[in-house]
Design an enzyme around this catalytic site. Structure first.
Site, PDB file in Angstrom:
ATOM      1  N   SER A   1     -11.350  25.033  -6.904  1.00  0.00           N
ATOM      2  CA  SER A   1     -10.479  25.886  -7.710  1.00  0.00           C
ATOM      3  C   SER A   1     -10.470  27.342  -7.268  1.00  0.00           C
ATOM      4  CB  SER A   1     -10.872  25.788  -9.175  1.00  0.00           C
ATOM      5  OG  SER A   1     -12.241  26.043  -9.333  1.00  0.00           O
TER       6      SER A   1
ATOM      7  N   THR B   1     -11.494  29.449 -12.477  1.00  0.00           N
ATOM      8  CA  THR B   1     -11.311  30.691 -11.741  1.00  0.00           C
ATOM      9  C   THR B   1     -12.640  31.391 -11.801  1.00  0.00           C
ATOM     10  OG1 THR B   1      -9.001  30.915 -12.368  1.00  0.00           O
ATOM     11  CG2 THR B   1     -10.191  32.966 -12.009  1.00  0.00           C
TER      12      THR B   1
ATOM     13  N   THR C   1      -8.876  32.908  -7.525  1.00  0.00           N
ATOM     14  CA  THR C   1      -8.598  31.507  -7.861  1.00  0.00           C
ATOM     15  C   THR C   1      -7.577  30.897  -6.899  1.00  0.00           C
ATOM     16  OG1 THR C   1      -7.957  30.076  -9.732  1.00  0.00           O
ATOM     17  CG2 THR C   1      -6.614  32.018  -9.376  1.00  0.00           C
TER      18      THR C   1
ATOM     19  N   GLY D   1      -8.351  29.706 -17.430  1.00  0.00           N
ATOM     20  CA  GLY D   1      -7.568  28.769 -18.235  1.00  0.00           C
ATOM     21  C   GLY D   1      -6.085  28.901 -17.929  1.00  0.00           C
TER      22      GLY D   1
END
Ligand code: ASP
Length: 339
Positions: free
Chosen positions: A80, A199, A217, A251
């Site tokens: 990620s 992230t 990220t 998120g």
């Protein structure tokens, strides 16, 4: 016209806010918890370790956050962030990052391809150009001109996950509740807590009492090509105000952007909220505006104030963050959550 009654109300409010602020922000002298570095998710431990080395050598918070998150960007196993990040729906890995220092300087790169360390490119944007953001091809061109080496960021395991996803190619841009949705489309056992997002957002307070932050990220997995989330957006994915504190988020970036989340958290701390209270209020804004959407998505905020006090809050359970200070170097804490 500015009427007198309003003026009295306004000043009464700000005095009240200041008094409340003092409750949390002006601890007796000598009790500032510094240096300290905090970052999102379990993998923040490794990043904090690198940042801590800088901080304990009297280094700046800015160097600490850059070097800290770079560790995660280079870990091909993390799907990620940086190298090894999951690609977009076209199979292209595009990276977003931003950095902010104690003077309010900031830099960001959006949808950057082929460069392992977007955070360092973001820092160059901040330090070497009169701009804040560079996007796409322009960001790549700038990175190359600064001597960054191009490479293939798609690792075999991320390529495999993308090919799995292509079988259904279901565009499901909602970010998971830590583990439910993504299990269907990715290898079952990804390391740690990594599914279709995550992230690294990092906040550091150095020995001099200066704050800086970094956020990096690969964004939402299998996103539309060109999609940019909150992470490289100053005020959304990251915000620093050296008088007050700093905040970062992880998120569903769209919801964070809609609420200018990290800026909101810092402004709430200015009004006297503790870091955790401020993160909670920012989460509540998202939930109040879209209660139905919020049930199925994750957003987490992490914050620190000038005294080195920290806190976090998320919509869903499962949000963790890592803390490193004089008391403990490898602490992982669970953020409280609404659900
Ligand atoms: N906030 C990131 C984005 O929207 C993803 C994440 O933190 O999981 O791109």
């Amino acid at each position: 016209m500015f009427n007198r009654r309003k003026f009295i109300q306004a000043s009464a409010f700000s005095t009240g806010a200041m008094a409340l602020g003092q409750k949390y922000l002006n601890l007796p002298s000598g009790t500032v918890n510094k240096p300290i570095v905090i970052s999102t998710w379990d993998f923040g431990v490794a990043a904090n370790e690198a940042a801590w080395k800088v901080l304990t050598k009297n280094g700046s918070a800015l160097d600490a956050v850059e070097q800290g998150v770079s560790i995660i960007e280079a870990q091909g196993t993390n799907q990620s962030v940086g190298y090894g990040g999951l690609p977009d729906r076209d199979g292209v890995v595009t990276l977003d990052a931003c950095i902010m220092d104690e003077k309010g300087n900031c830099g960001a790169v959006l949808a950057l391809e082929k460069i392992m360390h977007p955070i360092s490119v973001a820092r160059r944007v901040m330090e070497k150009t009169p701009h804040v953001m560079l996007a796409g091809d322009g960001a790549l061109q700038f990175a190359l001109s600064e001597g960054f080496k191009p490479m293939n960021l798609l690792t075999p395991s991320s390529e495999k996950a993308w090919k799995e996803w292509l079988k259904q190619a279901k565009y499901q841009p909602s970010i998971n509740i830590e583990n439910k949705l993504y299990e269907k489309v990715a290898p079952k056992k990804l390391p740690g807590n990594q599914y279709n997002h995550d992230t690294i957002g990092m906040l550091a307070l150095d020995e001099k009492g200066n704050l800086s932050g970094a956020c990096t990220t690969s964004g939402m997995a299998f996103k539309l090509h060109g999609r940019v989330g909150d992470s490289p957006i100053i005020g959304a994915g990251l915000y620093i105000d050296n008088e007050i504190g700093g905040a970062t988020s992880t998120g569903v970036g769209e919801e964070v952007i809609r609420n200018v989340g990290s800026f909101l958290v810092v402004e709430l701390m200015r009004q006297g909220y503790t870091p955790e209270q401020a993160c909670k209020e920012a989460v509540m804004r998202i939930i109040k505006k879209k209660p139905e959407t919020a049930k199925n998505i994750q957003v987490g905020f992490l914050a620190i104030n000038k005294n080195g006090e920290y806190g976090a809050f998320a919509i869903q359970q499962g949000f963790t963050f890592a803390v490193c200070d004089k008391n403990k170097q490898d602490l992982v804490l669970k953020g409280k959550s609404y659900y």
